[in-house]
Design a protein around this motif. Structure first.
Motif, PDB file in Angstrom:
ATOM      1  N   SER A  71       0.818  -1.218   0.000  1.00 11.05           N
ATOM      2  CA  SER A  71       0.000   0.000   0.000  1.00 11.05           C
ATOM      3  C   SER A  71       0.850   1.264   0.000  1.00 11.05           C
ATOM      4  CB  SER A  71      -0.938  -0.011   1.206  1.00 11.05           C
ATOM      5  OG  SER A  71      -0.177  -0.086   2.399  1.00 11.05           O
ATOM      6  N   ASN A  72       2.120   1.133  -0.370  1.00  7.07           N
ATOM      7  CA  ASN A  72       2.982   2.311  -0.437  1.00  7.07           C
ATOM      8  C   ASN A  72       2.427   3.316  -1.446  1.00  7.07           C
ATOM      9  OD1 ASN A  72       4.950   1.441   1.413  1.00  7.07           O
ATOM     10  ND2 ASN A  72       5.889   0.165  -0.152  1.00  7.07           N
ATOM     11  N   ILE A  73       2.486   4.581  -1.086  1.00  5.58           N
ATOM     12  CA  ILE A  73       2.018   5.650  -1.967  1.00  5.58           C
ATOM     13  C   ILE A  73       3.093   5.926  -3.016  1.00  5.58           C
ATOM     14  CG2 ILE A  73       1.240   8.041  -2.070  1.00  5.58           C
ATOM     15  CD1 ILE A  73      -0.597   6.168  -0.470  1.00  5.58           C
ATOM     16  N   LEU A  74       2.675   6.025  -4.259  1.00  4.07           N
ATOM     17  CA  LEU A  74       3.608   6.260  -5.354  1.00  4.07           C
ATOM     18  C   LEU A  74       3.779   7.751  -5.609  1.00  4.07           C
ATOM     19  CD1 LEU A  74       2.141   3.622  -7.812  1.00  4.07           C
ATOM     20  CD2 LEU A  74       4.145   3.372  -6.360  1.00  4.07           C
ATOM     21  N   LYS A  75       4.977   8.135  -6.011  1.00  7.22           N
ATOM     22  CA  LYS A  75       5.210   9.526  -6.393  1.00  7.22           C
ATOM     23  C   LYS A  75       4.545   9.826  -7.726  1.00  7.22           C
ATOM     24  CE  LYS A  75       9.574   9.989  -3.978  1.00  7.22           C
ATOM     25  NZ  LYS A  75      11.017  10.201  -4.092  1.00  7.22           N
ATOM     26  N   ARG A  76       4.447   8.812  -8.566  1.00  8.06           N
ATOM     27  CA  ARG A  76       3.848   8.953  -9.891  1.00  8.06           C
ATOM     28  C   ARG A  76       2.966   7.729 -10.151  1.00  8.06           C
ATOM     29  NH1 ARG A  76       7.493   8.731 -15.150  1.00  8.06           N
ATOM     30  NH2 ARG A  76       5.806   8.180 -16.532  1.00  8.06           N
ATOM     31  N   ALA A  77       1.782   7.939 -10.662  1.00  8.36           N
ATOM     32  CA  ALA A  77       0.836   6.840 -10.888  1.00  8.36           C
ATOM     33  C   ALA A  77       1.329   5.899 -11.990  1.00  8.36           C
ATOM     34  CB  ALA A  77      -0.522   7.405 -11.274  1.00  8.36           C
ATOM     35  N   TYR A  78       0.945   4.630 -11.874  1.00  7.96           N
ATOM     36  CA  TYR A  78       1.239   3.655 -12.925  1.00  7.96           C
ATOM     37  C   TYR A  78       0.358   3.929 -14.137  1.00  7.96           C
ATOM     38  CZ  TYR A  78       3.638   0.755  -9.464  1.00  7.96           C
ATOM     39  OH  TYR A  78       4.493   0.284  -8.525  1.00  7.96           O
ATOM     40  N   ASP A  79       0.832   3.540 -15.301  1.00  6.64           N
ATOM     41  CA  ASP A  79       0.004   3.631 -16.498  1.00  6.64           C
ATOM     42  C   ASP A  79      -1.041   2.523 -16.518  1.00  6.64           C
ATOM     43  OD1 ASP A  79       1.323   5.848 -17.514  1.00  6.64           O
ATOM     44  OD2 ASP A  79       2.747   4.647 -18.644  1.00  6.64           O
ATOM     45  N   GLY A  80      -0.722   1.366 -15.929  1.00  8.62           N
ATOM     46  CA  GLY A  80      -1.621   0.232 -15.941  1.00  8.62           C
ATOM     47  C   GLY A  80      -2.567   0.212 -14.766  1.00  8.62           C
ATOM     48  N   ILE A  81      -3.424  -0.812 -14.754  1.00  8.64           N
ATOM     49  CA  ILE A  81      -4.393  -1.004 -13.679  1.00  8.64           C
ATOM     50  C   ILE A  81      -4.229  -2.409 -13.107  1.00  8.64           C
ATOM     51  CG2 ILE A  81      -6.071   0.571 -14.690  1.00  8.64           C
ATOM     52  CD1 ILE A  81      -7.650  -1.968 -15.582  1.00  8.64           C
ATOM     53  N   SER A  82      -4.680  -2.610 -11.888  1.00 10.29           N
ATOM     54  CA  SER A  82      -4.683  -3.952 -11.314  1.00 10.29           C
ATOM     55  C   SER A  82      -5.867  -4.723 -11.874  1.00 10.29           C
ATOM     56  CB  SER A  82      -4.798  -3.891  -9.794  1.00 10.29           C
ATOM     57  OG  SER A  82      -4.968  -5.189  -9.280  1.00 10.29           O
ATOM     58  N   ILE A  83      -5.605  -5.958 -12.290  1.00  9.61           N
ATOM     59  CA  ILE A  83      -6.695  -6.799 -12.777  1.00  9.61           C
ATOM     60  C   ILE A  83      -7.115  -7.804 -11.717  1.00  9.61           C
ATOM     61  CG2 ILE A  83      -6.053  -6.547 -15.186  1.00  9.61           C
ATOM     62  CD1 ILE A  83      -4.880  -9.454 -14.931  1.00  9.61           C
ATOM     63  N   PHE A  84      -6.543  -7.708 -10.528  1.00  6.73           N
ATOM     64  CA  PHE A  84      -6.869  -8.606  -9.427  1.00  6.73           C
ATOM     65  C   PHE A  84      -8.248  -8.236  -8.903  1.00  6.73           C
ATOM     66  CE2 PHE A  84      -6.631  -9.806  -4.857  1.00  6.73           C
ATOM     67  CZ  PHE A  84      -6.497 -11.160  -5.051  1.00  6.73           C
ATOM     68  N   LEU A  85      -9.113  -9.213  -8.799  1.00  9.83           N
ATOM     69  CA  LEU A  85     -10.469  -8.976  -8.300  1.00  9.83           C
ATOM     70  C   LEU A  85     -10.547  -9.408  -6.858  1.00  9.83           C
ATOM     71  CD1 LEU A  85     -12.348 -10.443 -11.394  1.00  9.83           C
ATOM     72  CD2 LEU A  85     -11.824  -8.047 -10.920  1.00  9.83           C
ATOM     73  N   SER A  86     -10.388  -8.482  -5.961  1.00 11.55           N
ATOM     74  CA  SER A  86     -10.378  -8.785  -4.515  1.00 11.55           C
ATOM     75  C   SER A  86     -11.671  -9.429  -4.086  1.00 11.55           C
ATOM     76  CB  SER A  86     -10.161  -7.519  -3.728  1.00 11.55           C
ATOM     77  OG  SER A  86      -8.969  -6.895  -4.114  1.00 11.55           O
TER      78      SER A  86
END
Length: 86
Positions: A71-86
């Motif tokens: 859950s670390n906060i990123l300085k810059r957002a990823y271009d991709g998305i998580s496909i994991f369905l919690s």
């Protein structure tokens, strides 16, 4: 994890995209519609996590980050998305 690299290079002996037209550097199915396989033994019996989301390499890090609970906060957002369905 195993990922294809956008189809076979036609000049390589034995390279094949099966019945799909095209290969590496082509926009036909043989160059873009190639498999990626991820095996996660711990999740094997939990099939609610199946996804039909179209994915690419940009989605791998956000997905793994969510799976491991980072859950670390990123300085810059990823271009991709998580496909994991919690």
């Amino acid at each position: 994890m195993f990922f294809s690299d956008n189809g076979p290079a036609k000049q390589v002996p034995g390279a094949s995209s099966g019945e799909l037209r095209g290969g590496k550097f082509k926009e036909w199915d043989g160059g873009g519609r190639v498999p990626a396989v991820v095996y996660w033994e711990r999740s094997e019996s939990n099939y609610k996590n199946l996804s039909s989301q179209v994915t690419g390499f940009v989605d791998i890090v956000p997905t793994v980050k969510e799976i491991i609970g980072d859950s670390n906060i990123l300085k810059r957002a990823y271009d991709g998305i998580s496909i994991f369905l919690s």
